[in-house]
Design a protein around this motif. Structure first.
Motif, PDB file in Angstrom:
ATOM      1  N   GLY A  19       0.828  -1.205   0.000  1.00 44.85           N
ATOM      2  CA  GLY A  19       0.000   0.000   0.000  1.00 44.85           C
ATOM      3  C   GLY A  19       0.858   1.248   0.000  1.00 44.85           C
ATOM      4  N   THR A  20       0.202   2.398  -0.129  1.00 40.82           N
ATOM      5  CA  THR A  20       0.944   3.643  -0.327  1.00 40.82           C
ATOM      6  C   THR A  20       1.115   4.460   0.953  1.00 40.82           C
ATOM      7  OG1 THR A  20      -1.162   4.556  -0.998  1.00 40.82           O
ATOM      8  CG2 THR A  20       0.343   3.930  -2.750  1.00 40.82           C
ATOM      9  N   LYS A  21       0.288   4.179   1.964  1.00 40.88           N
ATOM     10  CA  LYS A  21       0.390   4.983   3.185  1.00 40.88           C
ATOM     11  C   LYS A  21       1.380   4.368   4.158  1.00 40.88           C
ATOM     12  CE  LYS A  21      -3.821   6.170   2.018  1.00 40.88           C
ATOM     13  NZ  LYS A  21      -4.743   5.074   1.738  1.00 40.88           N
ATOM     14  N   LYS A  23       2.512   2.789   7.404  1.00 40.05           N
ATOM     15  CA  LYS A  23       1.728   2.021   8.371  1.00 40.05           C
ATOM     16  C   LYS A  23       2.579   0.985   9.105  1.00 40.05           C
ATOM     17  CE  LYS A  23      -0.740   0.747   4.643  1.00 40.05           C
ATOM     18  NZ  LYS A  23       0.350   0.894   3.688  1.00 40.05           N
ATOM     19  N   LEU A  34      -3.149  -2.944  12.736  1.00 40.71           N
ATOM     20  CA  LEU A  34      -2.422  -2.129  11.770  1.00 40.71           C
ATOM     21  C   LEU A  34      -2.723  -0.665  12.062  1.00 40.71           C
ATOM     22  CD1 LEU A  34      -0.675  -2.352   9.155  1.00 40.71           C
ATOM     23  CD2 LEU A  34      -2.800  -2.013   7.881  1.00 40.71           C
ATOM     24  N   LYS A  36      -2.392   2.962  10.539  1.00 36.94           N
ATOM     25  CA  LYS A  36      -2.188   3.533   9.204  1.00 36.94           C
ATOM     26  C   LYS A  36      -2.324   5.052   9.301  1.00 36.94           C
ATOM     27  CE  LYS A  36      -5.388   2.980   5.575  1.00 36.94           C
ATOM     28  NZ  LYS A  36      -5.961   2.310   4.427  1.00 36.94           N
ATOM     29  N   SER A  78      -6.517  -0.570  13.013  1.00 37.75           N
ATOM     30  CA  SER A  78      -7.419  -1.600  12.499  1.00 37.75           C
ATOM     31  C   SER A  78      -6.999  -2.980  13.004  1.00 37.75           C
ATOM     32  CB  SER A  78      -7.365  -1.566  10.962  1.00 37.75           C
ATOM     33  OG  SER A  78      -8.206  -2.547  10.419  1.00 37.75           O
ATOM     34  N   PRO A  79      -7.874  -3.687  13.732  1.00 34.58           N
ATOM     35  CA  PRO A  79      -7.508  -5.039  14.179  1.00 34.58           C
ATOM     36  C   PRO A  79      -7.295  -5.965  12.984  1.00 34.58           C
ATOM     37  CG  PRO A  79      -9.706  -4.401  14.998  1.00 34.58           C
ATOM     38  CD  PRO A  79      -9.226  -3.286  14.127  1.00 34.58           C
ATOM     39  N   LEU A  80      -6.297  -6.799  13.059  1.00 31.57           N
ATOM     40  CA  LEU A  80      -6.018  -7.800  12.013  1.00 31.57           C
ATOM     41  C   LEU A  80      -7.285  -8.614  11.748  1.00 31.57           C
ATOM     42  CD1 LEU A  80      -3.809  -9.482  10.397  1.00 31.57           C
ATOM     43  CD2 LEU A  80      -3.660 -10.898  12.440  1.00 31.57           C
ATOM     44  N   PHE A  81      -7.685  -8.699  10.471  1.00 30.42           N
ATOM     45  CA  PHE A  81      -8.907  -9.466  10.197  1.00 30.42           C
ATOM     46  C   PHE A  81      -8.630 -10.894   9.707  1.00 30.42           C
ATOM     47  CE2 PHE A  81      -8.604  -6.528   6.397  1.00 30.42           C
ATOM     48  CZ  PHE A  81      -8.169  -7.484   5.483  1.00 30.42           C
ATOM     49  N   LEU A  88      -4.066 -14.098   4.116  1.00 29.35           N
ATOM     50  CA  LEU A  88      -4.795 -13.232   3.181  1.00 29.35           C
ATOM     51  C   LEU A  88      -4.102 -13.304   1.828  1.00 29.35           C
ATOM     52  CD1 LEU A  88      -6.829 -10.887   2.547  1.00 29.35           C
ATOM     53  CD2 LEU A  88      -5.065  -9.310   3.395  1.00 29.35           C
ATOM     54  N   ASP A 161     -10.689   3.346  -5.215  1.00 28.34           N
ATOM     55  CA  ASP A 161      -9.430   2.635  -4.967  1.00 28.34           C
ATOM     56  C   ASP A 161      -9.600   1.124  -4.826  1.00 28.34           C
ATOM     57  OD1 ASP A 161      -6.735   3.121  -4.789  1.00 28.34           O
ATOM     58  OD2 ASP A 161      -6.709   3.199  -2.590  1.00 28.34           O
ATOM     59  N   HIS A 163      -8.488  -1.385  -6.182  1.00 26.58           N
ATOM     60  CA  HIS A 163      -7.509  -2.037  -7.060  1.00 26.58           C
ATOM     61  C   HIS A 163      -7.215  -3.442  -6.532  1.00 26.58           C
ATOM     62  CE1 HIS A 163      -4.337  -1.267  -4.176  1.00 26.58           C
ATOM     63  NE2 HIS A 163      -4.663   0.015  -4.140  1.00 26.58           N
ATOM     64  N   GLU A 165      -4.992  -4.883  -4.911  1.00 27.92           N
ATOM     65  CA  GLU A 165      -4.478  -5.164  -3.559  1.00 27.92           C
ATOM     66  C   GLU A 165      -5.458  -4.653  -2.510  1.00 27.92           C
ATOM     67  OE1 GLU A 165      -0.453  -3.725  -3.161  1.00 27.92           O
ATOM     68  OE2 GLU A 165       0.323  -5.294  -4.472  1.00 27.92           O
ATOM     69  N   ASN A 166      -6.655  -4.261  -2.973  1.00 29.17           N
ATOM     70  CA  ASN A 166      -7.662  -3.806  -2.022  1.00 29.17           C
ATOM     71  C   ASN A 166      -8.875  -4.736  -1.960  1.00 29.17           C
ATOM     72  OD1 ASN A 166      -6.280  -1.743  -0.848  1.00 29.17           O
ATOM     73  ND2 ASN A 166      -7.047  -0.159  -2.222  1.00 29.17           N
ATOM     74  N   ASP A 183      -9.804  -0.756   3.376  1.00 28.65           N
ATOM     75  CA  ASP A 183      -9.142   0.352   2.679  1.00 28.65           C
ATOM     76  C   ASP A 183     -10.115   1.194   1.840  1.00 28.65           C
ATOM     77  OD1 ASP A 183      -7.354   2.132   1.715  1.00 28.65           O
ATOM     78  OD2 ASP A 183      -6.150   0.714   0.558  1.00 28.65           O
TER      79      ASP A 183
HETATM   80  N1  LIG Z   1      -7.077  -4.953   9.321  1.00 29.34           N
HETATM   81  C1  LIG Z   1      -6.256  -5.615   8.504  1.00 29.34           C
HETATM   82  N2  LIG Z   1      -6.015  -6.934   8.701  1.00 29.34           N
HETATM   83  C2  LIG Z   1      -5.200  -7.616   7.871  1.00 29.34           C
HETATM   84  N3  LIG Z   1      -4.537  -7.074   6.830  1.00 29.34           N
HETATM   85  C3  LIG Z   1      -4.721  -5.773   6.593  1.00 29.34           C
HETATM   86  C4  LIG Z   1      -5.594  -4.974   7.403  1.00 29.34           C
HETATM   87  N4  LIG Z   1      -5.587  -3.721   6.899  1.00 29.34           N
HETATM   88  C5  LIG Z   1      -4.758  -3.753   5.838  1.00 29.34           C
HETATM   89  N5  LIG Z   1      -4.222  -4.963   5.645  1.00 29.34           N
HETATM   90  C6  LIG Z   1      -3.218  -5.356   4.631  1.00 29.34           C
HETATM   91  O1  LIG Z   1      -2.321  -4.276   4.474  1.00 29.34           O
HETATM   92  C7  LIG Z   1      -2.326  -3.814   3.117  1.00 29.34           C
HETATM   93  C8  LIG Z   1      -2.242  -2.311   3.109  1.00 29.34           C
HETATM   94  O2  LIG Z   1      -3.340  -1.745   3.821  1.00 29.34           O
HETATM   95  P1  LIG Z   1      -4.271  -0.673   3.116  1.00 29.34           P
HETATM   96  O3  LIG Z   1      -4.776  -1.199   1.827  1.00 29.34           O
HETATM   97  O4  LIG Z   1      -5.292  -0.253   4.113  1.00 29.34           O
HETATM   98  O5  LIG Z   1      -3.190   0.475   2.886  1.00 29.34           O
HETATM   99  P2  LIG Z   1      -3.086   1.705   1.893  1.00 29.34           P
HETATM  100  O6  LIG Z   1      -1.741   2.274   2.040  1.00 29.34           O
HETATM  101  O7  LIG Z   1      -4.255   2.603   2.171  1.00 29.34           O
HETATM  102  O8  LIG Z   1      -3.245   1.094   0.473  1.00 29.34           O
HETATM  103  P3  LIG Z   1      -3.485   1.854  -0.935  1.00 29.34           P
HETATM  104  O9  LIG Z   1      -2.160   2.058  -1.519  1.00 29.34           O
HETATM  105  O10 LIG Z   1      -4.311   0.818  -1.621  1.00 29.34           O
HETATM  106  O11 LIG Z   1      -4.243   3.116  -0.648  1.00 29.34           O
HETATM  107  C9  LIG Z   1      -3.616  -4.340   2.511  1.00 29.34           C
HETATM  108  O12 LIG Z   1      -3.470  -4.544   1.121  1.00 29.34           O
HETATM  109  C10 LIG Z   1      -3.792  -5.656   3.264  1.00 29.34           C
HETATM  110  O13 LIG Z   1      -2.970  -6.618   2.652  1.00 29.34           O
END
Ligand SMILES: Nc1ncnc2c1ncn2[C@@H]1O[C@H](COP(=O)(O)OP(=O)(O)OP(=O)(O)O)[C@@H](O)[C@H]1O
Ligand SMILES: [Mg+2]
Length: 299
Positions: A19-21, A23, A34, A36, A78-81, A88, A161, A163, A165-166, A183
């Motif tokens: 992801g881009t943020k 975290k 997580l 973020k 965010s709690p791990l899901f 995942l 968004d 995509h 990976e979301n 996300d």
């Molecule tokens: N609560 C969660 N439990 C398990 N895995 C998670 C959780 N939140 C995020 N992830 C994992 O972490 C990755 C990055 O989180 P997320 O998509 O929220 O970040 P992002 O930086 O906003 O991404 P993007 O670049 O799509 O905006 C996700 O693709 C997923 O694999």
């Protein structure tokens, strides 16, 4: 009021690279979370928090997000899901397994990320619904039927968004099922400036007005590999709905039944310094307009 959790200064135990943020993974009382960090000058923290609540109002399985602060930096926790021992598997990995040459390492403008491929994958009989989740009635039977609910959410909140990976599947104890939706920060006009919001809310120029703005939201899913642009969020929901009309109808009924004041109440629960009055008004107007667009009868 939504709580704002204050995280201990101790270093988190892992940096998340996907992801881009920015975290980090934390371990708190034996559980993983997580954290973020929303980008400066955006409303990514409030949009993530509110979007998850809206997903909840629709009855979707979703990642949970609490507003949180760590070392003076604001973000969401965010709690791990993924259950213990589970894994995942994200959309890019899945589609690359199935389609030779799939560009799994690209994230933006991936034309191979098509509705048809997602549909074929998610209607596979071995892919199920989240085990602890209660479907609305008996019309949501496949992972695709549930994903339709995610696409409805995206169209409602203007999430651009979705995509590869979301979204993903969870593999746990020999079962494979759709992961909860996560996300949703790129939604509800959270990255617009207040000047633009005010202008789009009040302008007499129809092309600039928020009612035109909402029609332009695009997803990250394409109709076909040769499409020049990804589908509009509403168009995507409608094309997906045509593949499973009864499930789509259940999700639309859910949306219809959500009272407007339930949405307003969510925004009232946001701490004052999270979003300006005009950001809230813009988001509420966007949600009302998109709800109308989703529910209006089509020829
Ligand atoms: N609560 C969660 N439990 C398990 N895995 C998670 C959780 N939140 C995020 N992830 C994992 O972490 C990755 C990055 O989180 P997320 O998509 O929220 O970040 P992002 O930086 O906003 O991404 P993007 O670049 O799509 O905006 C996700 O693709 C997923 O694999
Ligand atoms: Mg992401």
């Amino acid at each position: 009021m939504f709580p704002v959790l204050l995280l201990a200064d101790d270093a988190p135990d892992l940096l998340e690279q996907l992801g881009t943020k920015e975290k980090y993974w934390f371990r708190i009382d034996g559980r993983r979370y997580l954290f973020k960090i929303g980008r400066p000058n955006t409303g990514e923290n409030w949009s993530e928090t509110i979007a998850a609540e809206l997903a909840g109002l629709l009855g979707l399985p979703h990642a949970h997000y609490d507003l949180a602060i760590w070392r003076g930096r604001k973000g969401v926790l965010s709690p791990l899901f993924v259950p213990k021992g589970g894994r995942l598997i994200l959309g890019n990995e899945l589609l690359a397994e199935l389609h030779a040459g799939y560009p799994r390492h690209e994230v933006r403008r991936v034309k191979d990320h098509t509705l048809g491929r997602i549909h074929a994958l998610m209607t596979h009989p071995e892919i199920g619904l989240p085990p602890a989740w209660q479907p609305p009635g008996n019309t949501v039977g496949t992972a695709f039927d549930l994903f339709l609910g995610y696409l409805l959410l995206d169209a409602w909140i203007a999430n651009q968004d979705r995509h590869h990976e979301n979204w993903g599947l969870i593999h746990h104890q020999g079962r494979i099922y759709l992961a909860p939706t996560f996300d949703h920060a790129a939604s509800m006009g959270q990255n617009e400036t207040d000047g633009t919001r005010q202008d789009r809310l009040s302008t007499k120029d129809r092309g600039r007005h928020i009612s035109a703005y909402v029609t332009k939201a695009r997803s990250a899913i394409y109709e076909g590999k040769t499409s020049s642009k990804p589908l509009l969020t509403l168009e995507l929901f409608q094309k997906a709905a045509a593949k499973s009309p009864q499930a789509a109808e259940s999700w639309l009924t859910r949306l219809r039944q959500i009272p407007d004041n339930a949405v307003e109440t969510l925004f009232e629960q946001l701490p004052l310094d999270e979003a300006t009055p005009v950001a809230r008004q813009f988001a509420l107007t966007l949600l009302a307009l998109n709800k109308q667009r989703l529910l209006e009868p089509r020829p």
